[in-house]
Design an enzyme around this catalytic site. Structure first.
Site, PDB file in Angstrom:
ATOM      1  N   GLU A 290       0.885  -1.180   0.079  1.00  0.00           N
ATOM      2  CA  GLU A 290       0.010   0.010  -0.025  1.00  0.00           C
ATOM      3  C   GLU A 290       0.896   1.266   0.255  1.00  0.00           C
ATOM      4  OE1 GLU A 290      -1.715   3.125   1.121  1.00  0.00           O
ATOM      5  OE2 GLU A 290      -2.151   2.134   3.239  1.00  0.00           O
ATOM      6  N   CYS A 324      -1.159   8.894   3.272  1.00  0.00           N
ATOM      7  CA  CYS A 324      -1.142   8.305   1.625  1.00  0.00           C
ATOM      8  C   CYS A 324      -2.723   9.000   0.946  1.00  0.00           C
ATOM      9  CB  CYS A 324      -0.733   7.117   1.551  1.00  0.00           C
ATOM     10  SG  CYS A 324      -2.027   6.120   2.494  1.00  0.00           S
TER      11      CYS A 324
END
Ligand code: UN1
Length: 540
Positions: A290, A324
């Site tokens: 990820e 993120c």
């Protein structure tokens, strides 16, 4: 304005009962400030020593050995252990928050939300493992065709005999099993939630774990592991490694016995891990990555500017932009662009940038000097090439406690730059820096340009036109689409989180497909005719 009062109340627990903490405070309804401040006063961040690489062979051997018993422990028992750990984390919220504030410079609002997320991961994966790991009975083939799969419905050699015996058929079962020893590498920006999520997923499915938290935030990982061990995770089944990714992380990934790697961090490091795994002798090792994103929000001319400004400020600047999922690129229709930009800039100016241990602070410092210096390089480039809508105010003499001075040197106030085109925005800037671009014409073309950036994590859509959000979401290559709201803070189980393209491999954390990737699948096909037939024959 991100008021701490707004950030502190939490939604009720999603997975399982929540208990009052030791002081009788129901943490899910309202986190009181006094216990937090008390915990902060008492909190000392322990120094954690780097793990010697020479410890690795024995650690792997112990993890593999422990894996046999852990894998054979009934899934319901493993789930009980994880739920016990969730209760322990929840009861310790104030102390864990204080450590997050001191070690990772989280604001109190972010710290409370992070503990909540770690607790949710533990409870959610406990339940998911029980759901997924129950063996699945597949349809029985009554016609006894089991030898040679060529030709649909074609009978194999054995079938004539079985037909003569009058007993045919086979039973099929599918089950998920643990893969073995997983390496979990987690980031500093969610040093408790993502660390705990990775570890919980691997453990729930019967794997064992060697975990390497980010170098910047080892102490909170240490605390999480202590609580997991106390809850009943065997010590050898979860071992902690400290040190830089380049040495300790690389050695873990390169170890021949690794069954899988789960990583959250930069795209560049994810690719590095992928190459290292591919270069090894032996089995093909799965990687769950990820990574980052150049996350955009598309605002059309029908959107409500006040709602947009609030969503933008939350998404771009909360957590000092160190998520993120954070908003990096605001694409606003030219008809409302001036008003929206003015509102965003005005609201951003109101944010309190400062000491994260103060309840009134909205943005604490960025994580370390390297991060701060990298931000300055990006800002210098943008100051030369883009229109500055939020230049820094003349610096007031900082009134800061001397012991905090080194940390507070890394404070970065929000910045807002207007660029000419989406294609100009090529890099993820991991901080409170937002770029804005005006558009006109076809919103689908804007989505195509966002897709062309190659990332695919979060996307915001702000529109009041019926059906438009659905159509644009379908066109966008992203993992998480948020309509008429902010684009951060995915909730475990409600908003499974993760991206595609340069943003990662999937599956989505906190979603119903995540645990499968931690497992091997085994189909067992039993010829019920043969056993039954033979017994019948012998008996006869
Ligand atoms: C990350 O920042 O590394 O939705 C991922 C969110 C968080 C993002 C976590 N779950 O904002």
């Amino acid at each position: 304005r991100l008021s701490p009062q707004a950030a502190l109340p939490l939604p009720p627990a999603l997975y399982g009962p929540t208990r009052p903490n030791s002081r009788g405070v129901d943490l899910t309804v309202q986190t009181e400030r006094a216990p937090l401040l008390q915990a902060h006063a008492e909190c000392v961040v322990p120094t954690v020593a780097e793990t010697a690489l020479s410890a690795l062979p024995e650690a792997f051997a112990r993890a593999a050995q422990a894996g046999r018993a852990w894998r054979d422990t009934p899934v319901a028992e493993r789930a009980t252990v994880l739920r016990r750990a969730a209760d322990a984390l929840e009861a310790d919220t104030a102390r864990l928050c204080a450590l997050l504030v001191k070690e990772a410079f989280k604001t109190w609002g972010d710290a409370v939300a992070e503990v909540r997320e770690a607790v949710d991961f533990l409870r959610y994966y406990a339940g998911e493992a029980q759901r997924l790991m129950a063996p699945i009975a597949l349809p029985v083939r009554p016609d006894g065709v089991h030898e040679g799969s060529e030709g649909q419905g074609e009978a194999g050699f054995g079938d004539a005999r079985q037909a003569l015996l009058g007993v045919t058929g086979e039973r099929n079962t599918l089950r998920l099993t643990a893969r073995g020893v997983w390496v979990c590498i987690s980031p500093w920006n969610f040093p408790l939630a993502i660390f705990t999520g990775q570890v919980a997923a691997a453990l729930a499915t019967g794997n064992t774990v060697l975990a390497k938290p980010a170098e910047q935030t080892p102490a909170i990982a240490h605390e999480a592991v202590r609580l997991l061990h106390a809850a009943g995770v065997p010590e050898d089944a979860l071992q902690l490694f400290h040190g830089p990714g380049e040495t300790v992380g690389a050695a873990l990934v390169a170890w021949p016995g690794v069954a899988g790697v789960v990583f959250t961090g930069s795209t560049a490091v994810a690719k590095h891990i992928q190459r290292a795994l591919a270069a090894k002798e032996g089995p093909i090792v799965p990687l769950i990555a990820e990574t980052g994103g150049i996350n955009a929000m598309l605002v059309d001319s029908t959107a409500l500017p006040e709602q947009v400004a609030d969503a933008v400020v939350q998404s771009a600047f909360r957590s000092a932009g160190q998520r993120c999922s954070a908003l990096r690129l605001l694409c606003v229709h030219e008809a409302i662009a001036d008003g929206v930009i003015e509102m965003v800039a005005g609201a951003a100016r109101e944010l309190v940038v400062g000491d994260p241990s103060q309840l009134s602070t909205d943005l604490g410092p960025v994580i370390d000097r390297e991060a701060f210096e990298s931000l300055q390089r990006h800002l210098q480039r943008l100051e030369r090439s883009a229109r500055d809508h939020l230049p820094p105010l003349p610096a007031a003499p900082p009134a800061m406690p001397a012991d905090l001075a080194p940390v507070l040197a890394h404070l970065q106030a929000p910045r807002l730059f207007e660029v000419a085109s989406i294609a100009e925005v090529r890099q993820e800037i991991f901080g409170p820096v937002l770029q804005v671009v005006r558009w006109r014409g076809d919103p689908e073309a804007v989505i195509d340009q966002i897709n062309a950036l190659g990332y695919g994590l979060t996307l915001g859509l702000q529109t009041r036109i019926d059906g438009r959000a659905e159509a644009l979401a379908a066109r966008a290559h992203v993992g998480n689409v948020y309509v008429n709201r902010n684009i951060i803070g995915a909730v475990v189980g409600l908003q499974p989180f993760g991206g595609e393209g340069l943003s990662g491999t999937g599956p989505k954390a906190g979603g119903p497909f995540y645990l499968q990737r931690f497992c091997a699948e085994q189909t067992v096909t039993v010829n019920t005719a043969a056993a039954g037939g033979n017994v019948a024959l012998l008996a006869g």
